[in-house]
Design an enzyme around this catalytic site. Sequence first.
Site, short mmCIF file in Angstrom:
data_model
loop_
_atom_site.label_atom_id
_atom_site.label_comp_id
_atom_site.label_asym_id
_atom_site.label_seq_id
_atom_site.Cartn_x
_atom_site.Cartn_y
_atom_site.Cartn_z
N ASN A 66 0.84 -1.21 0.00
CA ASN A 66 0.00 0.00 0.00
C ASN A 66 0.87 1.26 0.00
OD1 ASN A 66 -3.06 -0.53 0.17
ND2 ASN A 66 -2.15 -2.10 1.48
N ASN A 91 -7.22 4.33 7.71
CA ASN A 91 -6.69 2.96 7.74
C ASN A 91 -7.29 2.18 6.57
OD1 ASN A 91 -5.45 0.57 8.93
ND2 ASN A 91 -7.52 -0.06 9.52
N HIS A 110 -8.34 -1.70 5.52
CA HIS A 110 -8.61 -3.00 6.15
C HIS A 110 -9.09 -3.99 5.08
CE1 HIS A 110 -9.58 -5.69 9.48
NE2 HIS A 110 -10.65 -6.02 8.77
#
Length: 209
Positions: free
Chosen positions: A18, A111, A113
């Site tokens: 990422n 974030n 996930h």
Amino acid sequence: MASRPLRLGVLVSGRGTNLQAILDAIGRGELNAEVSLVVSNKPNAPAVERARRANVPVEIYKLEDYSSRLDWQRAIVANLAGRDVELLVCAGWDKVFDREIFKRFGGRIINIHPSLLPVFGGGLHAIEDALRYGVKVTGCTVHFVTAELDAGPIIGQSAVPVLPGDNVESLAARIGKEEHRLLVEAIQLYGEGRLKIEGRVVKVLCKDA
Ligand code: GRF
């Protein structure tokens, strides 16, 4: 792109695909941001090498080197704040934050996930859990981070089918592709000031709104 690049702090613990997606999107001129600091809690994480290769500042903060969690978080926060970081991106960060981070960066932490939250949240094995449960569709979620684990307001989600014969690796690879696109999009939207949090709903504003 006319406006000033958004200053990012990126927190990593693992492979860093990422982080790489962020760096590549910046390199291609598709993301108006700069990585001011990469923080890793694992010195040997491949993500650290990716940061070094891209010539962005990277620092290691091992929890065990500090006398308490609080000291550890304070040290990280001081470094990020000293570099005027505007958005904190948890890109495969395997630790949970408390007070200190939220005091300083509350509402400015996101974030990624690997599930369609709120299902399969709260842990580090969402892909295994989805396979074991037998869902036919899973995916990924980008969300604001709040004190409640994996439960902050959702910025974006992408669905990924579970195919017959999938294993953790094959499913993770397909989810990863979606993560990289979704995370970069979310950061760009944040930088453009187009994410408006109303309660637990994130509204994405039109470009000229
Ligand atoms: C991703 O699956 C992300 O959703 C989760 O941790 C993984 C990190 O992957 N939070 P990478 O280190 O970015 O390759």
